[in-house]
Motif scaffolding. Structure first.
Motif, PDB file in Angstrom:
ATOM      1  N   LYS A  19      -2.655  -2.668 -13.851  1.00  0.00           N
ATOM      2  CA  LYS A  19      -3.086  -1.794 -14.629  1.00  0.00           C
ATOM      3  C   LYS A  19      -4.549  -2.006 -15.325  1.00  0.00           C
ATOM      4  O   LYS A  19      -5.685  -2.223 -14.746  1.00  0.00           O
ATOM      5  N   LYS A  20      -4.505  -3.756 -15.349  1.00  0.00           N
ATOM      6  CA  LYS A  20      -5.454  -4.507 -15.740  1.00  0.00           C
ATOM      7  C   LYS A  20      -6.217  -4.693 -14.850  1.00  0.00           C
ATOM      8  O   LYS A  20      -7.527  -5.238 -15.140  1.00  0.00           O
ATOM      9  N   HIS A  21      -5.868  -4.848 -13.497  1.00  0.00           N
ATOM     10  CA  HIS A  21      -6.912  -5.207 -12.250  1.00  0.00           C
ATOM     11  C   HIS A  21      -7.622  -3.926 -11.353  1.00  0.00           C
ATOM     12  O   HIS A  21      -8.212  -4.888 -10.138  1.00  0.00           O
ATOM     13  N   GLY A  61      15.323  11.543  -9.394  1.00  0.00           N
ATOM     14  CA  GLY A  61      14.219  13.165  -9.084  1.00  0.00           C
ATOM     15  C   GLY A  61      12.793  13.407  -9.206  1.00  0.00           C
ATOM     16  O   GLY A  61      11.904  14.362  -8.967  1.00  0.00           O
ATOM     17  N   ALA A  62      12.044  12.168  -9.448  1.00  0.00           N
ATOM     18  CA  ALA A  62      10.732  12.173  -9.826  1.00  0.00           C
ATOM     19  C   ALA A  62       9.717  12.227  -7.779  1.00  0.00           C
ATOM     20  O   ALA A  62      10.365  12.113  -7.604  1.00  0.00           O
ATOM     21  N   ARG A  63       8.926  13.262  -9.440  1.00  0.00           N
ATOM     22  CA  ARG A  63       8.206  13.175  -7.823  1.00  0.00           C
ATOM     23  C   ARG A  63       6.446  13.194  -8.111  1.00  0.00           C
ATOM     24  O   ARG A  63       6.564  13.171  -9.407  1.00  0.00           O
ATOM     25  N   ILE A  64       5.883  13.201  -7.163  1.00  0.00           N
ATOM     26  CA  ILE A  64       3.930  12.520  -7.692  1.00  0.00           C
ATOM     27  C   ILE A  64       3.059  13.544  -6.365  1.00  0.00           C
ATOM     28  O   ILE A  64       4.013  14.242  -5.951  1.00  0.00           O
ATOM     29  N   PRO A  65       2.216  13.878  -7.576  1.00  0.00           N
ATOM     30  CA  PRO A  65       1.342  14.943  -7.112  1.00  0.00           C
ATOM     31  C   PRO A  65       0.651  14.342  -5.763  1.00  0.00           C
ATOM     32  O   PRO A  65       0.073  12.907  -6.036  1.00  0.00           O
ATOM     33  N   ALA A 138      -1.538  12.005   6.183  1.00  0.00           N
ATOM     34  CA  ALA A 138      -1.629  11.102   6.145  1.00  0.00           C
ATOM     35  C   ALA A 138      -1.944  11.952   4.991  1.00  0.00           C
ATOM     36  O   ALA A 138      -1.969  12.757   4.082  1.00  0.00           O
ATOM     37  N   TYR A 139      -1.371  10.696   3.546  1.00  0.00           N
ATOM     38  CA  TYR A 139      -1.654  11.013   1.930  1.00  0.00           C
ATOM     39  C   TYR A 139      -2.938  10.194   1.063  1.00  0.00           C
ATOM     40  O   TYR A 139      -2.801   9.055   1.696  1.00  0.00           O
ATOM     41  N   GLU A 140      -3.068  10.935   0.727  1.00  0.00           N
ATOM     42  CA  GLU A 140      -3.753  10.731  -0.675  1.00  0.00           C
ATOM     43  C   GLU A 140      -3.221  10.220  -2.314  1.00  0.00           C
ATOM     44  O   GLU A 140      -2.989  11.663  -2.373  1.00  0.00           O
ATOM     45  N   PHE A 141      -3.527   9.103  -2.848  1.00  0.00           N
ATOM     46  CA  PHE A 141      -2.796   8.942  -3.822  1.00  0.00           C
ATOM     47  C   PHE A 141      -4.053   8.324  -5.092  1.00  0.00           C
ATOM     48  O   PHE A 141      -4.321   7.603  -4.052  1.00  0.00           O
ATOM     49  N   LEU A 146       0.064   6.435  -9.864  1.00  0.00           N
ATOM     50  CA  LEU A 146       1.164   5.690  -9.189  1.00  0.00           C
ATOM     51  C   LEU A 146       1.984   4.840  -9.193  1.00  0.00           C
ATOM     52  O   LEU A 146       2.805   4.495  -9.834  1.00  0.00           O
ATOM     53  N   ILE A 147       0.687   4.378 -11.096  1.00  0.00           N
ATOM     54  CA  ILE A 147       0.873   2.872 -11.722  1.00  0.00           C
ATOM     55  C   ILE A 147       1.599   4.510 -12.710  1.00  0.00           C
ATOM     56  O   ILE A 147       2.928   3.678 -12.998  1.00  0.00           O
ATOM     57  N   GLY A 148       1.525   5.853 -12.918  1.00  0.00           N
ATOM     58  CA  GLY A 148       2.956   6.252 -13.521  1.00  0.00           C
ATOM     59  C   GLY A 148       3.160   6.399 -13.835  1.00  0.00           C
ATOM     60  O   GLY A 148       5.140   6.256 -13.921  1.00  0.00           O
ATOM     61  N   PHE A 149       3.798   6.749 -12.481  1.00  0.00           N
ATOM     62  CA  PHE A 149       4.912   7.125 -11.172  1.00  0.00           C
ATOM     63  C   PHE A 149       6.001   5.521 -11.307  1.00  0.00           C
ATOM     64  O   PHE A 149       7.303   6.602 -11.661  1.00  0.00           O
ATOM     65  N   PHE A 150       5.320   4.813 -10.628  1.00  0.00           N
ATOM     66  CA  PHE A 150       6.239   3.882 -11.039  1.00  0.00           C
ATOM     67  C   PHE A 150       7.288   3.040 -12.641  1.00  0.00           C
ATOM     68  O   PHE A 150       7.799   2.646 -12.524  1.00  0.00           O
TER      69      PHE A 150
END
Length: 180
Positions: A19-21, A61-65, A138-141, A146-150
């Motif tokens: 987050k900081k960097h 069960g978490a999923r990310i758009p 190919a996936y775009e994140f 990603l940070i919120g998901f993790f």
């Protein structure tokens, strides 16, 4: 892994660093490599927690758009062969999709290609595909996603109320079943 508290503590520290960097005055190759490395370490930590009974069902069960791009043509994407992702994936027709937490981790841990995008001074998103998916998608994140998901996994508790083991002939090992 006996106690996941220590893993989660380190995971939270890694996420705080990410987050900081996320913002720099000027991005350098070294900064991108360090950021990429931290993302891979976070993905490995999360997958390790998930592979053991150290995450509850909500976290599992978490999923990310994500935005995914279909592979086009029969020519494979290779490092040595001519072309870039835009030559092998249909970047003009993005498809909204979702990936489960383990799938996201595997894309980052086993990536075959990773390309980052900045917006102003912020590390905004990345295009990634694993060695396994390079012939399909190919996936775009978004980095913020990603940070919120993790963070879901980092802030999770792994309270197990019941634990049982049963033999699995296919795996030739005991399989854990647990309730939360």
């Amino acid at each position: 892994m006996i106690e996941s508290t220590y893993w989660r503590q380190e995971l939270r520290a890694e996420l705080a660093w990410l987050k900081k960097h996320r913002n720099y005055r000027r991005w350098s190759e070294k900064q991108l490599v360090l950021y990429e490395r931290r993302l891979m370490l976070v993905a490995f930590q999360v997958r390790s927690l998930l592979e053991r009974p150290k995450a509850n069902d909500r976290a599992r069960g978490a999923r990310i758009p994500v935005i995914r791009y279909k592979k086009i043509g029969s020519r494979p994407f290779t490092f040595i062969g001519a072309g870039f992702p835009e030559d092998r994936f249909d970047l003009n027709n993005p498809e909204p999709s979702e990936l489960a937490v383990v799938e996201v981790c595997n894309q980052l841990i086993h990536y075959y290609w990773m390309q980052t995008w900045s917006e102003g001074t912020a590390f905004k998103s990345m295009l990634v595909f694993s060695d396994f998916m390079r012939h399909k998608w190919a996936y775009e994140f978004l980095i913020e996603d990603l940070i919120g998901f993790f963070s879901i996994i980092a802030n999770d508790t792994s309270i197990v109320t019941k634990l049982s083991f049963h033999w699995n002939d296919k795996k030739q090992d005991y399989v854990t079943q647990y309730a939360r």
